[in-house]
Design a protein around this motif. Structure first.
Motif, PDB file in Angstrom:
ATOM      1  N   GLY A  52       0.782  -1.237   0.000  1.00  0.00           N
ATOM      2  CA  GLY A  52       0.000   0.000   0.000  1.00  0.00           C
ATOM      3  C   GLY A  52       0.807   1.276   0.000  1.00  0.00           C
ATOM      4  O   GLY A  52       0.378   2.267   0.587  1.00  0.00           O
ATOM      5  N   ALA A  53       1.962   1.310  -0.674  1.00  0.00           N
ATOM      6  CA  ALA A  53       2.773   2.539  -0.684  1.00  0.00           C
ATOM      7  C   ALA A  53       2.086   3.613  -1.522  1.00  0.00           C
ATOM      8  O   ALA A  53       1.627   3.352  -2.628  1.00  0.00           O
ATOM      9  CB  ALA A  53       4.164   2.232  -1.215  1.00  0.00           C
ATOM     10  N   TRP A  54       2.027   4.832  -0.966  1.00  0.00           N
ATOM     11  CA  TRP A  54       1.345   5.927  -1.649  1.00  0.00           C
ATOM     12  C   TRP A  54       1.954   7.269  -1.259  1.00  0.00           C
ATOM     13  O   TRP A  54       2.620   7.401  -0.235  1.00  0.00           O
ATOM     14  CB  TRP A  54      -0.152   5.917  -1.347  1.00  0.00           C
ATOM     15  CG  TRP A  54      -0.497   6.138   0.101  1.00  0.00           C
ATOM     16  CD1 TRP A  54      -0.449   5.214   1.113  1.00  0.00           C
ATOM     17  CD2 TRP A  54      -0.917   7.368   0.711  1.00  0.00           C
ATOM     18  NE1 TRP A  54      -0.827   5.794   2.295  1.00  0.00           N
ATOM     19  CE2 TRP A  54      -1.117   7.110   2.088  1.00  0.00           C
ATOM     20  CE3 TRP A  54      -1.144   8.646   0.216  1.00  0.00           C
ATOM     21  CZ2 TRP A  54      -1.539   8.102   2.979  1.00  0.00           C
ATOM     22  CZ3 TRP A  54      -1.576   9.632   1.100  1.00  0.00           C
ATOM     23  CH2 TRP A  54      -1.767   9.361   2.463  1.00  0.00           C
ATOM     24  N   ALA A  55       1.726   8.250  -2.101  1.00  0.00           N
ATOM     25  CA  ALA A  55       2.114   9.638  -1.849  1.00  0.00           C
ATOM     26  C   ALA A  55       1.028  10.515  -2.444  1.00  0.00           C
ATOM     27  O   ALA A  55       0.386  10.133  -3.428  1.00  0.00           O
ATOM     28  CB  ALA A  55       3.465   9.946  -2.494  1.00  0.00           C
ATOM     29  N   LYS A  56       0.826  11.684  -1.854  1.00  0.00           N
ATOM     30  CA  LYS A  56      -0.163  12.613  -2.402  1.00  0.00           C
ATOM     31  C   LYS A  56       0.451  13.397  -3.559  1.00  0.00           C
ATOM     32  O   LYS A  56       1.630  13.763  -3.528  1.00  0.00           O
ATOM     33  CB  LYS A  56      -0.622  13.611  -1.337  1.00  0.00           C
ATOM     34  CG  LYS A  56      -1.568  13.022  -0.342  1.00  0.00           C
ATOM     35  CD  LYS A  56      -2.110  14.093   0.578  1.00  0.00           C
ATOM     36  CE  LYS A  56      -3.026  13.490   1.614  1.00  0.00           C
ATOM     37  NZ  LYS A  56      -3.629  14.508   2.468  1.00  0.00           N
ATOM     38  N   ALA A  57      -0.373  13.673  -4.553  1.00  0.00           N
ATOM     39  CA  ALA A  57       0.056  14.505  -5.677  1.00  0.00           C
ATOM     40  C   ALA A  57       0.406  15.900  -5.167  1.00  0.00           C
ATOM     41  O   ALA A  57      -0.182  16.390  -4.200  1.00  0.00           O
ATOM     42  CB  ALA A  57      -1.051  14.581  -6.722  1.00  0.00           C
ATOM     43  N   ALA A  65       6.007   9.941   1.390  1.00  0.00           N
ATOM     44  CA  ALA A  65       5.489   8.635   0.995  1.00  0.00           C
ATOM     45  C   ALA A  65       5.136   7.844   2.246  1.00  0.00           C
ATOM     46  O   ALA A  65       5.793   7.966   3.284  1.00  0.00           O
ATOM     47  CB  ALA A  65       6.522   7.875   0.167  1.00  0.00           C
ATOM     48  N   PHE A  66       4.089   7.040   2.129  1.00  0.00           N
ATOM     49  CA  PHE A  66       3.548   6.276   3.246  1.00  0.00           C
ATOM     50  C   PHE A  66       3.348   4.831   2.804  1.00  0.00           C
ATOM     51  O   PHE A  66       3.124   4.564   1.627  1.00  0.00           O
ATOM     52  CB  PHE A  66       2.216   6.884   3.683  1.00  0.00           C
ATOM     53  CG  PHE A  66       2.283   8.376   3.873  1.00  0.00           C
ATOM     54  CD1 PHE A  66       2.777   8.906   5.046  1.00  0.00           C
ATOM     55  CD2 PHE A  66       1.881   9.242   2.866  1.00  0.00           C
ATOM     56  CE1 PHE A  66       2.864  10.288   5.226  1.00  0.00           C
ATOM     57  CE2 PHE A  66       1.959  10.613   3.029  1.00  0.00           C
ATOM     58  CZ  PHE A  66       2.452  11.142   4.215  1.00  0.00           C
ATOM     59  N   MET A  67       3.392   3.895   3.750  1.00  0.00           N
ATOM     60  CA  MET A  67       3.263   2.471   3.425  1.00  0.00           C
ATOM     61  C   MET A  67       3.159   1.659   4.698  1.00  0.00           C
ATOM     62  O   MET A  67       3.384   2.180   5.793  1.00  0.00           O
ATOM     63  CB  MET A  67       4.465   2.010   2.608  1.00  0.00           C
ATOM     64  CG  MET A  67       5.785   2.092   3.367  1.00  0.00           C
ATOM     65  SD  MET A  67       7.255   2.102   2.311  1.00  0.00           S
ATOM     66  CE  MET A  67       7.210   3.775   1.651  1.00  0.00           C
ATOM     67  N   THR A  68       2.877   0.383   4.559  1.00  0.00           N
ATOM     68  CA  THR A  68       2.906  -0.556   5.672  1.00  0.00           C
ATOM     69  C   THR A  68       4.059  -1.520   5.436  1.00  0.00           C
ATOM     70  O   THR A  68       4.165  -2.100   4.349  1.00  0.00           O
ATOM     71  CB  THR A  68       1.586  -1.342   5.770  1.00  0.00           C
ATOM     72  OG1 THR A  68       0.515  -0.413   5.964  1.00  0.00           O
ATOM     73  CG2 THR A  68       1.614  -2.319   6.940  1.00  0.00           C
TER      74      THR A  68
END
Length: 171
Positions: A41-46, A56-59
Motif C-alpha cells: 500500500g505505498a502511496w504519496a499525495k500529488a 510517501a507512506f506504506m505498511t
C-alpha cells in the motif's frame, strides 16, 4: 475415454501456459517483498502547485526477526529522509530519524502524523496516477525498491485509508 482424458490434459496445459504468459499483467504493483519483509500500500499525495516537498507512506510487515529501516533514497528528489512527527511545547513538528524499527513478526505503518519517507527538493511535481520508486535500506534485509502510487491530494490514503498509528505487533 482416452480421447476425453487427452483433451482434458491438453486443456490443463493450455490454461497453465495462459496463466504463465499473462502473469506480468496480473502482477501486484502495490507490493514489494524481500525475505521476511513485505511492503504494501505505498502511496504519496500529488503535489499541489509548486510545493517542493512530498512524503510517501506504506505498511512494512515483517514475518521474521526484528529489523530496522536505516535509510531511504530516490531519484525523484534532492534528498530522501526518514521522518516522524513529534509534539514539542504543544506544537507538532516533523523531525528526521536515524531509523524505523520493524518489530519481529509485526509491522509498522508509515502514515500521516507518524513515520514517513520525506522527499525534499522534488525534481518534478508528484502527479496523480503516476508511480514513483523509493528504495528502502534495511539493517538485515538489505535494500528494497518500493513502487509508490501517487494519489489525489484530496485522499487521506488510497482505498479507504489506514487506521493505525506507528508500530504494532501482529499477534
Amino acid at each position: 475415454m482416452e480421447k476425453m482424458m487427452l483433451h482434458k490434459s491438453f486443456m490443463t496445459v493450455v490454461a497453465a501456459l495462459t496463466l504463465l504468459v499473462s502473469a506480468p499483467a496480473f502482477a501486484d504493483h502495490d507490493h514489494a517483498a524481500k525475505g521476511d519483509i513485505h511492503i504494501a500500500g505505498a502511496w504519496a499525495k500529488a503535489s499541489i502547485g509548486q510545493v517542493p516537498n512530498g512524503a510517501a507512506f506504506m505498511t512494512i510487515e515483517n514475518a521474521g526477526a526484528a529489523d530496522r529501516v536505516v535509510a531511504a533514497t530516490s531519484d525523484i528528489a534532492d534528498r530522501t529522509e526518514l521522518h516522524t512527527h513529534l509534539m514539542e511545547n504543544n506544537v507538532m513538528k516533523m523531525r528526521q530519524v536515524d531509523g524505523i524499527d520493524v518489530p519481529m513478526h509485526g509491522s509498522v505503518m508509515l502514515e500521516p502524523g507518524s513515520y514517513h519517507v520525506m522527499l525534499l527538493g522534488l525534481h518534478a511535481p508528484l502527479v496523480e496516477g503516476d508511480e514513483v520508486s523509493i528504495t528502502l535500506e534495511f539493517e538485515k534485509a538489505g535494500t528494497m525498491t518500493v513502487p509508490v502510487k501517487v494519489v489525489s491530494p484530496k485522499e487521506s490514503a488510497p482505498m479507504g485509508g489506514m487506521d493505525h498509528k506507528g508500530a504494532h505487533s501482529s499477534h
